[in-house]
Design a protein around this motif. Structure first.
Motif, PDB file in Angstrom:
ATOM      1  N   MET A   6       0.685  -1.034   0.031  1.00  0.00           N
ATOM      2  CA  MET A   6       0.118   0.016  -0.140  1.00  0.00           C
ATOM      3  C   MET A   6       0.869   1.165  -0.032  1.00  0.00           C
ATOM      4  SD  MET A   6      -3.320  -1.085   2.399  1.00  0.00           S
ATOM      5  CE  MET A   6      -4.402  -0.014   1.094  1.00  0.00           C
ATOM      6  N   GLY A   7       2.198   1.178   0.037  1.00  0.00           N
ATOM      7  CA  GLY A   7       2.796   2.392  -0.469  1.00  0.00           C
ATOM      8  C   GLY A   7       3.499   3.182   1.016  1.00  0.00           C
ATOM      9  N   ALA A   8       2.974   2.612   2.048  1.00  0.00           N
ATOM     10  CA  ALA A   8       3.614   3.213   3.550  1.00  0.00           C
ATOM     11  C   ALA A   8       5.103   3.036   3.446  1.00  0.00           C
ATOM     12  CB  ALA A   8       2.828   2.539   4.674  1.00  0.00           C
ATOM     13  N   PRO A   9       5.601   4.018   4.056  1.00  0.00           N
ATOM     14  CA  PRO A   9       6.989   4.049   4.233  1.00  0.00           C
ATOM     15  C   PRO A   9       7.543   2.792   5.195  1.00  0.00           C
ATOM     16  CG  PRO A   9       6.273   5.802   5.501  1.00  0.00           C
ATOM     17  CD  PRO A   9       5.037   5.272   4.576  1.00  0.00           C
ATOM     18  N   ARG A  10       8.894   2.387   5.126  1.00  0.00           N
ATOM     19  CA  ARG A  10       9.414   1.405   5.950  1.00  0.00           C
ATOM     20  C   ARG A  10       9.731   2.205   7.321  1.00  0.00           C
ATOM     21  NH1 ARG A  10      12.843  -3.352   3.333  1.00  0.00           N
ATOM     22  NH2 ARG A  10      11.270  -3.558   1.372  1.00  0.00           N
ATOM     23  N   TRP A  11       9.656   1.262   8.427  1.00  0.00           N
ATOM     24  CA  TRP A  11       9.957   1.894   9.863  1.00  0.00           C
ATOM     25  C   TRP A  11      11.424   1.431  10.254  1.00  0.00           C
ATOM     26  CZ3 TRP A  11       5.847  -1.212   9.251  1.00  0.00           C
ATOM     27  CH2 TRP A  11       5.958  -2.527   9.571  1.00  0.00           C
ATOM     28  N   ASP A  12      11.863   2.145  11.160  1.00  0.00           N
ATOM     29  CA  ASP A  12      13.351   1.652  11.667  1.00  0.00           C
ATOM     30  C   ASP A  12      13.179   0.082  12.343  1.00  0.00           C
ATOM     31  OD1 ASP A  12      14.547   3.690  10.879  1.00  0.00           O
ATOM     32  OD2 ASP A  12      14.352   4.886  13.003  1.00  0.00           O
ATOM     33  N   GLY A  13      13.747  -0.836  11.724  1.00  0.00           N
ATOM     34  CA  GLY A  13      13.637  -2.201  12.295  1.00  0.00           C
ATOM     35  C   GLY A  13      12.963  -3.006  11.350  1.00  0.00           C
TER      36      GLY A  13
END
Length: 256
Positions: free
Chosen positions: A12-19
């Motif tokens: 869905m195109g959400a950005p990756r988070w740390d980890g």
């Protein structure tokens, strides 16, 4: 990890988070900003295993996210295809369940409870499709229902036989949750001791032996919420005003 949050990223195109690459759960700030995409991802996964079509899933996504996520029939189909590409075992599972409608004519959940289908090859397509949808959903919903039964028995047995004098009253099971009334002075021990033992450690989902690839036993984690009234969110100030200790109130209070 968080299956639905990962789906929000991969489909869905959400950005990756740390980890993200280490399969860690997203942090609170990510969930606050992209919760609508996580909800859309979750709605899609639920729709797949309820065997809803893309048009139905598209409507559910927009309704569940209060129209924050635009979703067409085509984009819903793309999300369904993306899920199966990422988790090919999901497609194998649905195909296996559908085949069981004809042979052997039943599907079992992980505890061995069976749902029988009295279906013939000559039956109408609409009736067969209805049976197939039920066959895909039953092992999941049936396993959750029986696991809740195990957890309820554990909670009853703890209250009856445990040495520690924790007071609580079981009020109601709600789908995959249990509602209990607990005095303030016993909330900490109930949350930190009773629930982890009764609803996780002693509620192990057994091996699902029906398919050609037996699953491994596993435990379900719990999400715990505390409020003064069922179905409402209580602030820290409301907890303190009602007599709860400040430390507990800050832990369980919902503050903007």
């Amino acid at each position: 990890s968080d299956l639905h949050a990962r789906g929000a990223v991969t489909r869905m195109g959400a950005p990756r988070w740390d980890g993200f690459d280490q399969y860690k759960k997203p942090h609170k700030s990510w969930k606050a900003e992209y919760e609508h995409l996580r909800i859309a991802s979750k709605t899609t996964v639920f729709g797949i295993f309820y065997q809803r079509g893309p048009a139905s899933i598209a409507r559910e996504v927009m309704d569940a996210t209060h129209w924050k996520t635009a979703c067409t029939k085509e984009s819903a189909q793309a999300m369904i295809d993306g899920f199966y590409e990422e988790y090919p075992e999901g497609r194998l599972y649905t195909e296996f369940c559908k085949a069981c409608v004809i042979r052997p004519g039943y599907i079992s959940n992980a505890y061995g409870r069976r749902r029988r289908f009295y279906l013939k090859e000559s039956d109408e397509r609409s009736f067969k499709a209805s049976c197939e949808r039920e066959s895909v959903n039953m092992p999941i919903q049936g396993t959750v229902a029986d696991t809740i039964n195990v957890a309820l028995y554990n909670l009853w047995a703890w209250r009856r036989y445990a040495i520690s004098p924790i007071i609580y009253r079981l009020m109601l099971p709600v789908h995959d949750a249990v509602l209990a009334e607990v005095p303030f002075e016993h909330v900490t021990e109930y949350v930190n001791t009773v629930l982890p033992v009764c609803m996780t450690e002693r509620a192990v989902v057994p091996t699902w032996r029906q398919p050609p690839w037996p699953t491994l036993p596993f435990k379900l984690d719990t999400e715990i919420e505390v409020s003064l009234r069922w179905g409402t969110k209580t602030t820290t100030e409301e907890f303190v005003a009602a007599g709860m200790g400040k430390e507990l109130a800050e832990k369980f209070g919902h503050n903007e």
